[in-house]
Design a protein around this motif. Structure first.
Motif, PDB file in Angstrom:
ATOM      1  N   THR A 155       0.828  -1.199   0.000  1.00  9.97           N
ATOM      2  CA  THR A 155       0.000   0.000   0.000  1.00  9.97           C
ATOM      3  C   THR A 155       0.865   1.253   0.000  1.00  9.97           C
ATOM      4  OG1 THR A 155      -1.757  -1.169   1.199  1.00  9.97           O
ATOM      5  CG2 THR A 155      -1.841   1.233   1.216  1.00  9.97           C
ATOM      6  N   ALA A 156       1.922   1.240   0.818  1.00  8.73           N
ATOM      7  CA  ALA A 156       2.824   2.388   0.870  1.00  8.73           C
ATOM      8  C   ALA A 156       3.537   2.590  -0.463  1.00  8.73           C
ATOM      9  CB  ALA A 156       3.839   2.196   1.995  1.00  8.73           C
ATOM     10  N   VAL A 157       3.987   1.496  -1.074  1.00  8.61           N
ATOM     11  CA  VAL A 157       4.670   1.601  -2.368  1.00  8.61           C
ATOM     12  C   VAL A 157       3.695   2.077  -3.441  1.00  8.61           C
ATOM     13  CG1 VAL A 157       5.831   0.291  -4.182  1.00  8.61           C
ATOM     14  CG2 VAL A 157       6.417  -0.117  -1.795  1.00  8.61           C
ATOM     15  N   LEU A 158       2.478   1.543  -3.421  1.00  8.62           N
ATOM     16  CA  LEU A 158       1.473   1.948  -4.405  1.00  8.62           C
ATOM     17  C   LEU A 158       1.174   3.439  -4.294  1.00  8.62           C
ATOM     18  CD1 LEU A 158      -0.337   0.747  -6.634  1.00  8.62           C
ATOM     19  CD2 LEU A 158      -2.078   0.334  -4.884  1.00  8.62           C
ATOM     20  N   ALA A 159       1.166   3.953  -3.072  1.00  2.79           N
ATOM     21  CA  ALA A 159       0.913   5.380  -2.872  1.00  2.79           C
ATOM     22  C   ALA A 159       2.018   6.239  -3.474  1.00  2.79           C
ATOM     23  CB  ALA A 159       0.769   5.679  -1.383  1.00  2.79           C
ATOM     24  N   SER A 160       3.211   5.663  -3.642  1.00  5.40           N
ATOM     25  CA  SER A 160       4.351   6.430  -4.155  1.00  5.40           C
ATOM     26  C   SER A 160       4.399   6.487  -5.678  1.00  5.40           C
ATOM     27  CB  SER A 160       5.661   5.834  -3.622  1.00  5.40           C
ATOM     28  OG  SER A 160       5.976   4.611  -4.274  1.00  5.40           O
ATOM     29  N   VAL A 161       3.521   5.753  -6.364  1.00  2.00           N
ATOM     30  CA  VAL A 161       3.574   5.708  -7.834  1.00  2.00           C
ATOM     31  C   VAL A 161       2.275   6.223  -8.452  1.00  2.00           C
ATOM     32  CG1 VAL A 161       5.251   3.836  -7.851  1.00  2.00           C
ATOM     33  CG2 VAL A 161       2.819   3.277  -7.882  1.00  2.00           C
ATOM     34  N   GLN A 162       1.604   7.121  -7.754  1.00  2.00           N
ATOM     35  CA  GLN A 162       0.306   7.605  -8.212  1.00  2.00           C
ATOM     36  C   GLN A 162       0.390   8.504  -9.441  1.00  2.00           C
ATOM     37  OE1 GLN A 162      -2.959   6.679  -6.703  1.00  2.00           O
ATOM     38  NE2 GLN A 162      -1.395   5.109  -6.362  1.00  2.00           N
ATOM     39  N   SER A 163       1.588   8.902  -9.844  1.00  2.00           N
ATOM     40  CA  SER A 163       1.718   9.737 -11.037  1.00  2.00           C
ATOM     41  C   SER A 163       1.520   8.941 -12.327  1.00  2.00           C
ATOM     42  CB  SER A 163       3.094  10.409 -11.066  1.00  2.00           C
ATOM     43  OG  SER A 163       4.125   9.437 -11.117  1.00  2.00           O
ATOM     44  N   LEU A 164       1.605   7.615 -12.254  1.00  2.00           N
ATOM     45  CA  LEU A 164       1.397   6.788 -13.442  1.00  2.00           C
ATOM     46  C   LEU A 164      -0.086   6.765 -13.806  1.00  2.00           C
ATOM     47  CD1 LEU A 164       3.844   3.860 -12.619  1.00  2.00           C
ATOM     48  CD2 LEU A 164       4.220   5.801 -14.153  1.00  2.00           C
ATOM     49  N   ASP A 165      -0.373   6.610 -15.096  1.00  2.00           N
ATOM     50  CA  ASP A 165      -1.729   6.853 -15.590  1.00  2.00           C
ATOM     51  C   ASP A 165      -2.749   5.792 -15.198  1.00  2.00           C
ATOM     52  OD1 ASP A 165      -1.032   9.238 -16.771  1.00  2.00           O
ATOM     53  OD2 ASP A 165      -0.594   8.340 -18.726  1.00  2.00           O
ATOM     54  N   THR A 166      -2.416   4.511 -15.378  1.00  2.00           N
ATOM     55  CA  THR A 166      -3.427   3.473 -15.217  1.00  2.00           C
ATOM     56  C   THR A 166      -3.146   2.606 -14.000  1.00  2.00           C
ATOM     57  OG1 THR A 166      -2.277   1.785 -16.537  1.00  2.00           O
ATOM     58  CG2 THR A 166      -3.659   3.382 -17.729  1.00  2.00           C
TER      59      THR A 166
END
Length: 231
Positions: A11-22
């Motif tokens: 969850t923490a890692v996913l929050a760090s890549v929110q700039s990606l489109d899909t």
């Protein structure tokens, strides 16, 4: 590592890549980071006409996948056939002599390192593979991370209607759609991820707990369960 620990990390890692489109791109990049890999690719067998590439982090990831398709062998192909995590060592001087045709292709490409293929599963037995590559000397892969990603990403990606899952997959959600919506929004805010990412995390937790999505959503709304990473 417990599934809860892995979910908090993811969850923490996913929050760090929110700039990606899909969602697919964000999940793929999060997998790469969690596996400490140089690249990753997600494939799915949920589409009617066979396996398709869902997302990748770089062109080398696609090329390594394509070489396994053309040679008909390799960790990805074996993982699809066996449903097991398969690691291939392609570093210089390795004793690993499996997949000779693929080895010739990879040697010509100039890649040295390891390929890690993780089967993706969902509760509806939809299938796919997450394949990561690491350049250089081999490094160990945490079995807990592999099991988590196989369940979490499989559930999140392979049940996504945008890549082939049919509408009946989501029929069970309809009676609980209000509580699922509220729980998803709660995770979205607490974890700092997009709405669809939060729903993917809820699905992963439901699969891991062997419970209906509505049951897990109700626990989140009531405050009995949290998917947000520790601050």
């Amino acid at each position: 590592m417990t599934f809860s620990d892995a979910l908090a990390r993811f969850t923490a890692v996913l929050a760090s890549v929110q700039s990606l489109d899909t969602l697919q791109e964000r999940l793929c990049e999060a997998c790469r980071l969690l596996l400490d890999a140089d690249g990753a690719v997600i494939t799915s067998e949920t589409v009617p006409d066979g396996r398709t590439t869902v997302a990748w982090t770089q062109l080398l990831s696609r090329r390594l996948e394509s070489l396994q398709d053309s040679s008909g062998e390799g960790p990805l192909i074996e993982s699809l056939a066996t449903g097991e995590v398969v690691v291939g060592d392609f570093s210089p001087g390795t004793d690993d002599d499996r997949w000779p045709a693929l080895r010739r292709e990879i040697a010509a490409l100039g890649f040295t390192g390891a390929l890690i293929a993780i089967p993706l599963r969902s509760e509806l037995a939809l299938r796919g593979v997450l394949m990561a590559h690491r350049e250089g000397l081999p490094r160990g892969t945490d079995p807990g991370d592999a099991r988590f990603l196989g369940a979490a990403v499989g559930t999140a990606v392979l049940q996504n209607p945008a890549i082939g899952a049919q509408s009946h997959v989501f029929a069970e959600v309809l009676p609980d759609r209000d509580v699922v919506h509220r729980a998803t929004h709660a995770v979205e805010v607490a974890a700092g991820v997009r709405y669809e990412d939060a729903l993917a995390l809820l699905r992963a937790m439901a699969f891991a707990r062997g419970e209906e999505l509505g049951t897990v959503a109700a626990a989140v709304v009531d405050g009995r369960l949290t998917l947000a990473p520790p601050r």
